[in-house]
Design a protein around this motif. Structure first.
Motif: not given
Length: 504
Positions: A55-60, A85-94, A236-244
């Motif tokens: 939920k936090d990731r979708l908001d972010f 909670n901060m992205p990417p979680g919960p799968f890529i980040s522990s 490296q930074l993909g989990p923090l991006l949306t790329l449109g």
């Protein structure tokens, strides 16, 4: 302090209180001095497992956007320190659970290595695969307590020191080509010119020549360097991006699963070969320091391509936007100051000449303040300790992940007047110099210096210098210019729409 001074006035010889009242006042002062403020419980929560982080990731990323994500939670909790909670979680980040520090007073806690550990937290709550860096945990992911950290950081200092006399001429050789190309588009073809792609080429060319004395186009790498680096950065930074991308695709392929490193292996090997062939003398020095040539080379590649090139890729368009939008009056002041200082120094752009450009220096610092190139900072608490915001005291437990969103810390209204505005002269004079300790882009205050024992950016002074060189080159060539700004995968997209060549 005001209350204490009033009571001390009552204790002065001119107005002695009665003995009983005096004893009462002394007891009150002593009690007040000995009772520290009680820590407040950190507000916020992480929600249900899996559901809360998603939920936090979708908001972010989608529902609110990052600034509104943080702003709404500050308002909700009435606190600049809270759990989220901060992205990417919960799968890529522990573990995506963090304690956010979003003001200029609490944020610097992240620089205190006696309190926080910086091991594997450079990217955030996740760490990219070491397959993207030759199997090594490179300098940015090391904590100062690890023995190799000091050796690798000293190696970066040695590289910068040995090549310092090549930085100014190398910059002008590369960026002269950039502006000649842009002038052709804007002035002759009468169309807007993209700064981004041209800046990527100029930055990679400059770094290769200035730091390694190699023209990449004349090597097997050819002109492919910027494209390969940009692709490697995305891995490296993909989990923090949306790329449109559409939400569902982005959520699956960027935020739920890491992009497989083998897809970039061939491109990374080409970059590694280029740096290995170009870094002979500094690799020799690394061996003398007890660092293998292979580990040193992967670190040089990362420092050059991620830290330096990545910084120039993100920050130069941002600075160009802010300066371009500051208006003709500021442009005229900058052009006058810069050209006068150059004339006073024999017509050359030198370090001494740039020290005579206070407005130019202030513009660079203001750009770093309002839009720092690295917006996120992380650190894991080494022990229990108290963290203080402007309004409250909070108890942090050992093992807590602390997170800071730097643009909120460097636009703290309790530190900076009109914090959301770009004020070119903000750092002029004594008052402006005092504010520099609140400019934090380098993983430390601007008034402090990187050492082998801290995590402040080894290239802090290098970044400031090349940023100044860009502003100087612009106003050495042009009286004024205009820009259009948009967004791109890795930052701002900036087009130059008008240029007026220097007339005085």
């Amino acid at each position: 302090m005001a209350s204490t001074s009033v009571y001390l006035h009552f204790l002065s010889p001119k107005s002695p209180p009665k003995p009983s009242r005096r004893r009462h006042i002394v007891r009150w002062i002593s009690a007040s001095a000995s009772e520290p403020p009680k820590p407040r419980e950190i507000p916020g929560d992480y929600g249900l497992p899996l559901i809360g982080p998603i939920k936090d990731r979708l908001d972010f990323f989608y529902n609110q956007g990052r600034d509104e994500f943080f702003r709404s939670r500050i308002q909700k909790h009435q606190s600049t320190v809270f759990k989220t909670n901060m992205p990417p979680g919960p799968f890529i980040s522990s573990n995506p659970n963090v304690i956010a520090l979003l003001d200029g007073k609490s944020f610097p806690t992240l620089f205190d290595i006696t309190k926080v550990e910086k091991r594997d937290v450079f990217s955030g709550t996740y760490m990219p695969s070491t397959k993207l860096t030759g199997g090594y945990r490179v300098l940015s992911y090391l904590d100062p307590s690890e023995p190799i950290h000091a050796k690798l950081k000293q190696l970066m200092f040695s590289l910068l020191k040995s090549r310092r006399e090549y930085i100014v001429p190398g910059f002008y050789a590369s960026y002269n080509k950039l502006f000649e190309s842009i002038e052709t588009e804007v002035l002759e073809s009468k169309r807007k010119a993209s700064f981004g792609d041209a800046n990527d080429r100029a930055a990679f060319d400059f770094l290769s020549k200035a730091l390694y004395d190699v023209n990449p186009v004349e090597t097997k790498l050819g002109s492919h360097g910027p494209r390969l680096v940009n692709l490697w950065l995305l891995f490296q930074l993909g989990p923090l991006l949306t790329l449109g991308l559409p939400k569902l695709i982005g959520e699956i392929f960027l935020h739920t699963f890491s992009i497989p490193p083998f897809l970039i292996k061939r491109g990374y090997n080409r970059l590694y070969e280029f740096f290995h062939e170009s870094s002979g003398s500094i690799l020799d020095e690394a061996e003398k320091m007890g660092i293998s040539r292979e580990e040193a080379c992967h670190n040089l590649l990362f420092a050059t391509c991620f830290n330096a090139y990545g910084g120039m890729k993100l920050f130069f368009p941002s600075m160009l936007k802010w300066v371009g939008q500051s208006g003709v009056d500021i442009h005229t002041q900058l052009a006058t100051e810069i050209r006068s200082a150059i004339r006073s120094n024999g017509g050359e752009v030198t370090m001494a000449a740039m020290e005579q450009m206070p407005l130019m220096k202030s513009v660079v610092y203001e750009s770093l303040r309002i839009n720092p190139p690295v917006p996120y900072q992380y650190g894991k608490a080494k022990k229990d300790f108290l963290v203080e915001s402007h309004d409250n005291l909070f108890e942090v437990k050992a093992g807590d992940m602390l997170f800071g969103y730097q643009p909120f810390a460097t636009k703290d209204p309790k530190i900076f007047k009109r914090p959301e505005e770009f004020l070119p002269g903000r750092f002029l004079g004594e008052e402006g110099e005092r504010l520099l300790r609140h400019v934090l882009w380098s993983n430390g205050p601007e008034t402090e210096s990187p050492t082998v024992g801290n995590k402040q950016c080894a290239g802090k002074d290098f970044v400031v210098m090349v940023s100044r060189l860009l502003v100087v080159e612009i106003f050495r060539r042009y009286d004024t210019f205009e820009v259009e700004a948009g967004t791109s995968a890795l930052g701002l997209s900036v087009n130059l729409t008008t240029l007026k060549k220097a007339t005085f």
